[in-house]
Design a protein around this motif. Structure first.
Motif, short mmCIF file in Angstrom:
data_model
loop_
_atom_site.label_atom_id
_atom_site.label_comp_id
_atom_site.label_asym_id
_atom_site.label_seq_id
_atom_site.Cartn_x
_atom_site.Cartn_y
_atom_site.Cartn_z
N LEU A 66 -16.18 -12.69 -7.38
CA LEU A 66 -15.93 -11.88 -6.19
C LEU A 66 -14.51 -12.08 -5.67
CD1 LEU A 66 -19.29 -12.31 -4.26
CD2 LEU A 66 -18.43 -10.22 -5.31
N LEU A 67 -14.05 -13.30 -5.66
CA LEU A 67 -12.68 -13.58 -5.21
C LEU A 67 -11.65 -12.99 -6.17
CD1 LEU A 67 -13.13 -17.27 -4.02
CD2 LEU A 67 -13.02 -15.20 -2.61
N GLY A 68 -11.96 -13.01 -7.46
CA GLY A 68 -11.06 -12.43 -8.45
C GLY A 68 -10.97 -10.92 -8.34
N ILE A 69 -12.09 -10.28 -8.05
CA ILE A 69 -12.09 -8.83 -7.87
C ILE A 69 -11.23 -8.46 -6.66
CG2 ILE A 69 -13.52 -6.84 -7.29
CD1 ILE A 69 -15.77 -8.18 -8.92
N TYR A 70 -11.35 -9.23 -5.58
CA TYR A 70 -10.51 -9.00 -4.41
C TYR A 70 -9.04 -9.15 -4.76
CZ TYR A 70 -8.31 -9.78 0.13
OH TYR A 70 -7.48 -9.70 1.21
N ALA A 71 -8.72 -10.21 -5.49
CA ALA A 71 -7.32 -10.47 -5.87
C ALA A 71 -6.78 -9.37 -6.78
CB ALA A 71 -7.20 -11.82 -6.54
N SER A 72 -7.61 -8.85 -7.68
CA SER A 72 -7.14 -7.79 -8.57
C SER A 72 -6.86 -6.50 -7.80
CB SER A 72 -8.13 -7.54 -9.70
OG SER A 72 -9.30 -6.91 -9.23
N GLY A 73 -7.65 -6.21 -6.78
CA GLY A 73 -7.38 -5.04 -5.94
C GLY A 73 -6.07 -5.21 -5.18
N LYS A 74 -5.83 -6.42 -4.70
CA LYS A 74 -4.59 -6.71 -3.98
C LYS A 74 -3.39 -6.59 -4.92
CE LYS A 74 -2.97 -10.24 -0.80
NZ LYS A 74 -3.29 -11.51 -0.15
N GLU A 75 -3.52 -7.10 -6.13
CA GLU A 75 -2.44 -7.01 -7.13
C GLU A 75 -2.18 -5.57 -7.52
OE1 GLU A 75 0.61 -8.47 -9.31
OE2 GLU A 75 -0.69 -9.63 -7.98
N SER A 76 -3.24 -4.77 -7.61
CA SER A 76 -3.08 -3.35 -7.94
C SER A 76 -2.24 -2.64 -6.89
CB SER A 76 -4.46 -2.70 -8.05
OG SER A 76 -4.37 -1.32 -8.19
N LYS A 77 -2.48 -2.94 -5.63
CA LYS A 77 -1.69 -2.34 -4.55
C LYS A 77 -0.23 -2.78 -4.64
CE LYS A 77 -1.09 -0.40 -0.46
NZ LYS A 77 -1.77 0.67 0.20
N LYS A 78 0.01 -4.07 -4.92
CA LYS A 78 1.39 -4.56 -5.06
C LYS A 78 2.12 -3.84 -6.17
CE LYS A 78 1.26 -9.36 -3.61
NZ LYS A 78 1.35 -10.75 -4.06
N LYS A 79 1.46 -3.66 -7.31
CA LYS A 79 2.09 -2.98 -8.45
C LYS A 79 2.41 -1.53 -8.10
CE LYS A 79 0.20 -5.80 -12.15
NZ LYS A 79 -0.69 -5.84 -13.31
N LYS A 80 1.52 -0.87 -7.38
CA LYS A 80 1.75 0.52 -7.01
C LYS A 80 2.95 0.62 -6.08
CE LYS A 80 -0.29 4.52 -4.83
NZ LYS A 80 -1.38 5.05 -4.05
N ILE A 81 3.03 -0.27 -5.11
CA ILE A 81 4.17 -0.26 -4.18
C ILE A 81 5.47 -0.55 -4.92
CG2 ILE A 81 5.22 -1.50 -2.24
CD1 ILE A 81 2.40 -1.76 -1.07
#
Length: 96
Positions: A66-81
């Protein structure tokens, strides 16, 4: 029909955690891990879980998932920005 419901629940959990990470909302991102920990704690107190290797490692693995899924969503946003910033820089160089 039960399998379909389980798949939909898991997909919803993954989508919620990913979305919480994507919008970088720590409070939304902690909801499911707290619920999961509470359920595991309740099952341990109720005697449904023993101290076998499986009953100890699976909750830990679930929590880290669950924590990893949260972190991957956060990383996805960083990459998009970052991608958008790079695109803007490239346009500035061309116009500049």
């Amino acid at each position: 029909m039960d399998r379909l419901l389980e798949i939909l629940i898991f997909a919803g959990i993954i989508a919620f955690q990913t979305f919480a990470g994507y919008i970088d909302n720590k409070y939304m991102g902690v909801i499911l891990p707290v619920i999961f920990t509470g359920i595991v704690g309740f099952l341990a107190i109720a005697g449904q879980l023993s101290f076998s290797m499986r009953d100890v490692t699976m909750p830990i693995l679930g929590l880290f998932t669950l924590l990893g899924i949260y972190a991957s969503g956060k990383e996805s946003k960083k990459k998009k920005i970052q991608k958008e910033l790079d695109k803007m820089k490239a346009q500035d160089i061309i116009k500049g």
